[in-house]
Design an enzyme around this catalytic site. Structure first.
Site, PDB file in Angstrom:
ATOM      1  N   GLY A  11       0.828  -1.211   0.000  1.00 39.01           N
ATOM      2  CA  GLY A  11       0.000   0.000   0.000  1.00 39.01           C
ATOM      3  C   GLY A  11       0.858   1.254   0.000  1.00 39.01           C
ATOM      4  N   PHE A  12       0.215   2.379   0.187  1.00 37.46           N
ATOM      5  CA  PHE A  12       0.918   3.668   0.180  1.00 37.46           C
ATOM      6  C   PHE A  12       1.986   3.712   1.283  1.00 37.46           C
ATOM      7  CE2 PHE A  12       0.270   7.948   2.347  1.00 37.46           C
ATOM      8  CZ  PHE A  12       1.365   8.545   1.746  1.00 37.46           C
ATOM      9  N   VAL A  57      -4.366 -11.136   5.706  1.00 39.96           N
ATOM     10  CA  VAL A  57      -3.945 -11.344   7.102  1.00 39.96           C
ATOM     11  C   VAL A  57      -5.093 -11.738   8.024  1.00 39.96           C
ATOM     12  CG1 VAL A  57      -1.893  -9.879   6.927  1.00 39.96           C
ATOM     13  CG2 VAL A  57      -4.047  -8.893   7.765  1.00 39.96           C
ATOM     14  N   LEU A  61      -1.007 -16.965   9.319  1.00 38.44           N
ATOM     15  CA  LEU A  61       0.236 -16.895   8.532  1.00 38.44           C
ATOM     16  C   LEU A  61       1.367 -17.525   9.333  1.00 38.44           C
ATOM     17  CD1 LEU A  61       1.841 -15.787   6.058  1.00 38.44           C
ATOM     18  CD2 LEU A  61       2.140 -13.653   7.333  1.00 38.44           C
ATOM     19  N   LYS A  91     -12.939  -7.122  10.072  1.00 38.23           N
ATOM     20  CA  LYS A  91     -12.195  -8.389  10.214  1.00 38.23           C
ATOM     21  C   LYS A  91     -10.697  -8.163  10.230  1.00 38.23           C
ATOM     22  CE  LYS A  91     -15.555 -11.474   8.102  1.00 38.23           C
ATOM     23  NZ  LYS A  91     -15.903 -12.166   6.861  1.00 38.23           N
ATOM     24  N   LYS A 105       4.293 -12.776  18.713  1.00 35.31           N
ATOM     25  CA  LYS A 105       4.539 -13.497  19.968  1.00 35.31           C
ATOM     26  C   LYS A 105       5.404 -14.741  19.718  1.00 35.31           C
ATOM     27  CE  LYS A 105       2.043 -16.182  23.362  1.00 35.31           C
ATOM     28  NZ  LYS A 105       0.739 -16.752  23.678  1.00 35.31           N
ATOM     29  N   TYR A 145     -14.414   1.454  10.697  1.00 32.92           N
ATOM     30  CA  TYR A 145     -12.960   1.710  10.707  1.00 32.92           C
ATOM     31  C   TYR A 145     -12.512   2.125  12.108  1.00 32.92           C
ATOM     32  CZ  TYR A 145      -8.494   3.898   9.286  1.00 32.92           C
ATOM     33  OH  TYR A 145      -7.171   4.265   9.148  1.00 32.92           O
ATOM     34  N   THR A 175      -1.704  11.365   6.569  1.00 34.90           N
ATOM     35  CA  THR A 175      -0.375  11.362   5.951  1.00 34.90           C
ATOM     36  C   THR A 175      -0.518  11.242   4.431  1.00 34.90           C
ATOM     37  OG1 THR A 175       0.562  10.416   7.945  1.00 34.90           O
ATOM     38  CG2 THR A 175       1.843  10.145   5.928  1.00 34.90           C
ATOM     39  N   ARG A 186      -9.077  10.158  -0.810  1.00 32.88           N
ATOM     40  CA  ARG A 186      -8.652  11.058   0.259  1.00 32.88           C
ATOM     41  C   ARG A 186      -8.378  12.439  -0.328  1.00 32.88           C
ATOM     42  NH1 ARG A 186      -4.958   6.812   3.671  1.00 32.88           N
ATOM     43  NH2 ARG A 186      -4.553   5.934   1.618  1.00 32.88           N
TER      44      ARG A 186
HETATM   45  P1  NAD Z   1      -3.435   1.784   1.685  1.00 30.32           P
HETATM   46  O1  NAD Z   1      -4.845   1.457   1.337  1.00 30.32           O
HETATM   47  O2  NAD Z   1      -2.572   2.354   0.618  1.00 30.32           O
HETATM   48  O3  NAD Z   1      -2.678   0.518   2.285  1.00 30.32           O
HETATM   49  C1  NAD Z   1      -3.316  -0.518   2.967  1.00 30.32           C
HETATM   50  C2  NAD Z   1      -2.709  -1.831   2.498  1.00 30.32           C
HETATM   51  O4  NAD Z   1      -3.270  -2.913   3.240  1.00 30.32           O
HETATM   52  C3  NAD Z   1      -3.009  -2.107   1.014  1.00 30.32           C
HETATM   53  O5  NAD Z   1      -1.828  -2.517   0.351  1.00 30.32           O
HETATM   54  C4  NAD Z   1      -4.024  -3.243   1.068  1.00 30.32           C
HETATM   55  O6  NAD Z   1      -4.014  -4.054  -0.087  1.00 30.32           O
HETATM   56  C5  NAD Z   1      -3.595  -3.964   2.333  1.00 30.32           C
HETATM   57  N1  NAD Z   1      -4.633  -4.782   2.942  1.00 30.32           N
HETATM   58  C6  NAD Z   1      -5.908  -4.435   3.255  1.00 30.32           C
HETATM   59  N2  NAD Z   1      -6.548  -5.481   3.821  1.00 30.32           N
HETATM   60  C7  NAD Z   1      -5.641  -6.496   3.880  1.00 30.32           C
HETATM   61  C8  NAD Z   1      -5.689  -7.846   4.359  1.00 30.32           C
HETATM   62  N3  NAD Z   1      -6.795  -8.347   4.899  1.00 30.32           N
HETATM   63  N4  NAD Z   1      -4.576  -8.603   4.243  1.00 30.32           N
HETATM   64  C9  NAD Z   1      -3.444  -8.112   3.699  1.00 30.32           C
HETATM   65  N5  NAD Z   1      -3.342  -6.858   3.226  1.00 30.32           N
HETATM   66  C10 NAD Z   1      -4.426  -6.064   3.320  1.00 30.32           C
HETATM   67  O7  NAD Z   1      -3.488   2.774   2.926  1.00 30.32           O
HETATM   68  P2  NAD Z   1      -2.338   3.503   3.755  1.00 30.32           P
HETATM   69  O8  NAD Z   1      -2.653   4.937   3.794  1.00 30.32           O
HETATM   70  O9  NAD Z   1      -1.013   3.061   3.297  1.00 30.32           O
HETATM   71  O10 NAD Z   1      -2.611   2.924   5.214  1.00 30.32           O
HETATM   72  C11 NAD Z   1      -1.769   1.962   5.824  1.00 30.32           C
HETATM   73  C12 NAD Z   1      -2.166   1.799   7.286  1.00 30.32           C
HETATM   74  O11 NAD Z   1      -1.986   3.026   7.975  1.00 30.32           O
HETATM   75  C13 NAD Z   1      -3.614   1.380   7.505  1.00 30.32           C
HETATM   76  O12 NAD Z   1      -3.676   0.480   8.595  1.00 30.32           O
HETATM   77  C14 NAD Z   1      -4.305   2.675   7.876  1.00 30.32           C
HETATM   78  O13 NAD Z   1      -5.432   2.454   8.671  1.00 30.32           O
HETATM   79  C15 NAD Z   1      -3.197   3.389   8.629  1.00 30.32           C
HETATM   80  N6  NAD Z   1      -3.390   4.860   8.614  1.00 30.32           N
HETATM   81  C16 NAD Z   1      -3.079   5.590   7.504  1.00 30.32           C
HETATM   82  C17 NAD Z   1      -3.279   6.964   7.529  1.00 30.32           C
HETATM   83  C18 NAD Z   1      -2.909   7.855   6.367  1.00 30.32           C
HETATM   84  O14 NAD Z   1      -3.131   9.062   6.480  1.00 30.32           O
HETATM   85  N7  NAD Z   1      -2.351   7.379   5.276  1.00 30.32           N
HETATM   86  C19 NAD Z   1      -3.827   7.566   8.665  1.00 30.32           C
HETATM   87  C20 NAD Z   1      -4.147   6.782   9.758  1.00 30.32           C
HETATM   88  C21 NAD Z   1      -3.904   5.421   9.726  1.00 30.32           C
HETATM   89  N1  UDP Z   2     -12.685  15.854   1.536  1.00 31.55           N
HETATM   90  C1  UDP Z   2     -13.198  16.771   0.634  1.00 31.55           C
HETATM   91  N2  UDP Z   2     -13.241  16.420  -0.682  1.00 31.55           N
HETATM   92  C2  UDP Z   2     -12.784  15.229  -1.148  1.00 31.55           C
HETATM   93  C3  UDP Z   2     -12.228  14.318  -0.224  1.00 31.55           C
HETATM   94  C4  UDP Z   2     -12.202  14.651   1.122  1.00 31.55           C
HETATM   95  O1  UDP Z   2     -13.624  17.869   1.007  1.00 31.55           O
HETATM   96  O2  UDP Z   2     -12.871  14.996  -2.369  1.00 31.55           O
HETATM   97  C5  UDP Z   2     -12.659  16.221   2.958  1.00 31.55           C
HETATM   98  C6  UDP Z   2     -13.293  15.191   3.894  1.00 31.55           C
HETATM   99  O3  UDP Z   2     -14.680  15.422   4.022  1.00 31.55           O
HETATM  100  C7  UDP Z   2     -12.552  15.468   5.184  1.00 31.55           C
HETATM  101  C8  UDP Z   2     -11.164  15.924   4.719  1.00 31.55           C
HETATM  102  O4  UDP Z   2     -11.308  16.308   3.352  1.00 31.55           O
HETATM  103  O5  UDP Z   2     -13.162  16.535   5.886  1.00 31.55           O
HETATM  104  C9  UDP Z   2     -10.093  14.843   4.814  1.00 31.55           C
HETATM  105  O6  UDP Z   2     -10.599  13.715   4.164  1.00 31.55           O
HETATM  106  P1  UDP Z   2      -9.718  12.409   3.939  1.00 31.55           P
HETATM  107  O7  UDP Z   2     -10.589  11.382   3.311  1.00 31.55           O
HETATM  108  O8  UDP Z   2      -8.460  12.792   3.246  1.00 31.55           O
HETATM  109  O9  UDP Z   2      -9.277  11.974   5.404  1.00 31.55           O
HETATM  110  P2  UDP Z   2     -10.106  11.731   6.776  1.00 31.55           P
HETATM  111  O10 UDP Z   2     -11.534  12.187   6.614  1.00 31.55           O
HETATM  112  O11 UDP Z   2      -9.988  10.277   7.004  1.00 31.55           O
HETATM  113  O12 UDP Z   2      -9.383  12.565   7.742  1.00 31.55           O
END
Ligand code: NAD
Ligand code: UDP
Length: 311
Positions: A11-12, A57, A61, A91, A105, A145, A175, A186
């Site tokens: 993922g990202f 996951v 595993l 899940k 663990k 979530y 992020t 997002r």
């Molecule tokens: P993303 O969607 O790019 O990455 C999530 C990854 O998890 C993807 O590669 C997806 O394929 C994988 N995935 C989902 N379900 C899975 C499963 N059951 N088994 C194996 N892989 C699975 O999102 P991201 O922004 O990179 O987020 C990564 C983590 O960071 C997430 O747990 C997210 O909740 C957390 N997070 C991200 C942000 C942010 O701003 N980017 C903020 C808060 C929390």
């Molecule tokens: N948002 C928006 N337009 C979009 C996507 C998101 O105005 O096309 C707003 C959304 O309602 C929220 C903020 O931008 O208030 C951040 O949204 P994002 O989905 O990036 O993250 P999160 O809501 O999880 O903080």
């Protein structure tokens, strides 16, 4: 050689973490079911020290050999993804976290849970420090979530307290950076794609809601400091620079030189009104603070490209 398992590594955030770990000489095993991640994200890091396992996951595993670190990032993360995959999101937060904790663990590995500022819900305390218990609607659409992550935190603390696992919990605040999908929904990649395509920028509500945006390299540095620390309770990692969503849209228009107009669409249910991390704990315990400010991070993200879909 140090071995790290990264769930959600395609993922990202996961792909940036894998890249950083490889650069520090780790062997990296990336377990991802490719729900929202892609093989393209990890194409550039394929090497003899990198192994990709297509694995969900929520299923058990087993890994042979030594595992020193388990970074558990697997989960849908964007509102449009977790609203599309509500049961899966619950899940992966429960069974998925359980499986990853069990693996940590068994291997006596250090464990890092990617939690979220969403555990604070629509906060009534501002900025949010780790002592705030939050204001989450458990039965609203975002509840799948928020509650999955809150449960994952509870499970992680129980594994630490009862089973002695060396666990760490990072509460990630919004992020952004290279490799976010143009259609991930997002705000940052959406506004960038819309600006680059000269399409209307869709600001939800009046755009007065705030977020605090952290650049990806700062976050990854925080992950590594936290997982190697003695801190077992949650720590906020985010950039305290707080902006309204309207300000974000205007910054993206300015930096892209776009002719796009801002249009307003309905505010999603339970969309938090404000969000800003109190990072006192990260500063004091980890000597961490963000280095990349919003304009710089947005510029880096734009110059990386990939924000306009090719098909
Ligand atoms: P993303 O969607 O790019 O990455 C999530 C990854 O998890 C993807 O590669 C997806 O394929 C994988 N995935 C989902 N379900 C899975 C499963 N059951 N088994 C194996 N892989 C699975 O999102 P991201 O922004 O990179 O987020 C990564 C983590 O960071 C997430 O747990 C997210 O909740 C957390 N997070 C991200 C942000 C942010 O701003 N980017 C903020 C808060 C929390
Ligand atoms: N948002 C928006 N337009 C979009 C996507 C998101 O105005 O096309 C707003 C959304 O309602 C929220 C903020 O931008 O208030 C951040 O949204 P994002 O989905 O990036 O993250 P999160 O809501 O999880 O903080």
């Amino acid at each position: 050689m140090t071995t790290s398992l990264v769930s959600g590594g395609a993922g990202f955030l996961g792909s940036h973490l894998c890249e950083r770990l490889l650069s520090e000489g780790h062997r990296v095993i990336c377990a991802d079911n490719l729900d929202t991640g892609t093989l393209e994200n990890i194409e550039h890091i394929r090497s003899e020290n990198f192994e990709f396992l297509q694995h969900d996951v929520t299923e058990h595993l087993e890994l042979d050999g030594t595992v020193d670190y388990v970074f558990h990032l697997a989960s849908p993360a964007s509102p449009i993804d977790y609203l599309r995959l509500p049961l899966h999101t619950l899940k992966v937060g429960s069974y998925g976290t359980h499986n990853m904790l069990g693996l940590a663990k068994k291997h006596r590995a250090r464990f890092l849970l990617a939690s979220t500022s969403e555990v604070y819900g629509d906060p009534q305390v501002h900025p949010q420090s780790e002592t705030y218990w939050g204001h989450v609607n458990p039965i609203g659409p975002r509840g799948v979530y928020d509650e999955a992550k809150r449960y994952a935190e509870a499970l992680t603390m129980a594994y630490h307290r009862q089973q002695g696992v060396d666990t760490h919990i990072v509460r990630i605040f919004n992020t952004y950076g290279p490799r976010m999908r143009p259609h991930d929904g997002r705000a940052v990649p959406t506004f960038m794609r819309q600006a680059l395509e000269s399409k209307p920028i869709t600001v939800f509500g009046d755009g007065s809601q705030t977020r605090s945006f952290c650049y990806v390299s700062d976050l990854i540095e925080g992950f590594l400091r936290l997982v190697n620390s003695d801190m077992h309770e949650p720590v906020n990692i985010g950039n305290p620079g707080e902006f309204t969503i309207l300000e974000l849209a205007e910054a993206v228009i300015r930096l892209t030189g776009s002719s796009s107009e801002i249009v307003h669409e309905a505010l999603p249910q339970d969309d938090p009104q404000v969000r800003q991390p109190d990072i006192t704990l990260a500063r004091e315990l980890l000597d961490w603070e963000p280095e990349v400010e919003l304009e710089e991070g947005l510029t880096r993200t734009l110059s990386y490209g990939g924000l306009v879909p090719t098909s």
